[in-house]
Scaffold this active site. Sequence first.
Site, mmCIF file in Angstrom:
data_model
loop_
_atom_site.group_PDB
_atom_site.id
_atom_site.type_symbol
_atom_site.label_atom_id
_atom_site.label_comp_id
_atom_site.label_asym_id
_atom_site.label_seq_id
_atom_site.Cartn_x
_atom_site.Cartn_y
_atom_site.Cartn_z
ATOM 1 N N HIS A 141 0.874 -1.168 0.000
ATOM 2 C CA HIS A 141 0.000 0.000 0.000
ATOM 3 C C HIS A 141 0.915 1.224 0.000
ATOM 4 C CE1 HIS A 141 -2.993 -2.747 2.297
ATOM 5 N NE2 HIS A 141 -3.253 -2.790 1.000
ATOM 6 N N GLU B 275 -3.316 -3.573 -4.778
ATOM 7 C CA GLU B 275 -4.736 -3.524 -5.124
ATOM 8 C C GLU B 275 -5.246 -2.095 -5.015
ATOM 9 O OE1 GLU B 275 -5.787 -2.879 -2.034
ATOM 10 O OE2 GLU B 275 -4.664 -4.174 -0.691
#
Length: 337
Positions: free
Chosen positions: A252, A290
């Site tokens: 992230h 993601e």
Amino acid sequence: MPFDAASQPLSLPRWHNLKAEEGDGWLSLNLDGRPLIQLHLEPGDTLHAHVRSLCQERAMQALWAACYWLLSRDPTRQRLALHTVACVPEALASGLLLATEQPGVLLCERASFWQLPQPWLGTATGDAYPQLMQLSDGKRHPRRPPKPRGEVYRRFDARLGAWISLRTLEIDQDVERFNRWQNNPRVEKFWQEAGSLEQHRQYLAKLEADPHALTLIGCFDDQPFAYFEAYWAKEDRIAPFYTAGDYDRGIHMLVGEETHRGPHKVASWLSALVHYLFLDDPRTQRVVAEPRADNGRMIGYMHDQCFHCEKEFDFPHKRAALMILGRERFFDHCKLV
């Protein structure tokens, strides 16, 4: 980049006193004012470098420095051929140089060079932690090593003329900075983690206690500019959406400082982050992410660094794009300098 005697010398990680003199077809490197290696160069599809002199007391350093310098000058160059009569077993044992059928000729492959853990990892070893499988929350995965503390990665980015480094987040030191970044409307749009200082302290404390997650601060010239989370994908919420390998890592990413935005900065820190994760455990074969499927700018930056979009899928809180970068592809196509 062409060999140019007038161009600025590159810096090497933790070798602040490496200097070069270059001319038409030759290169001389000096470390701490002492001659290190002298080369005669023959450009071509494979650059041939003939060793004219070599500091025997620092032979491994000398060969490493020569490979680094020549590969960094041309990020598209895939291999070097070093012609030398010196025998440096450590260079062959480490994978820095590869033997050929031609006596006295050794190859340095870009894809092999950038997989060497030192000096990028500093005091960390890059060795594989023993594999012992365990179950947690119904998921079978390898036991993870203790988390590192302090600086875990450092490299000089010649294109930016700056040091890119990664260190572990320290809550007391970094929570106010993290709080400011998360409350930036640009960041909140994608992270959705705006909140109070105490909420963010609890958020970071939870991650600190989680063996599958590692929180990192990215720095340019030792000035913090970004926050990263690295996680083992097998134990993460992403695992049900693809066939996660035992040592896949996920990321992230958050750039908090406005002055460090832009594609040239992303190319530096994203390649550094991925490089660190592949070096941290040689068994890691994929790095995944993601981002929100509508975050076209970030997805585009990731494509530029050789990630590919496997598919889109639905988390409970967002529509996500599954971005994957394989180890072989990264080292075959990386343009690290």
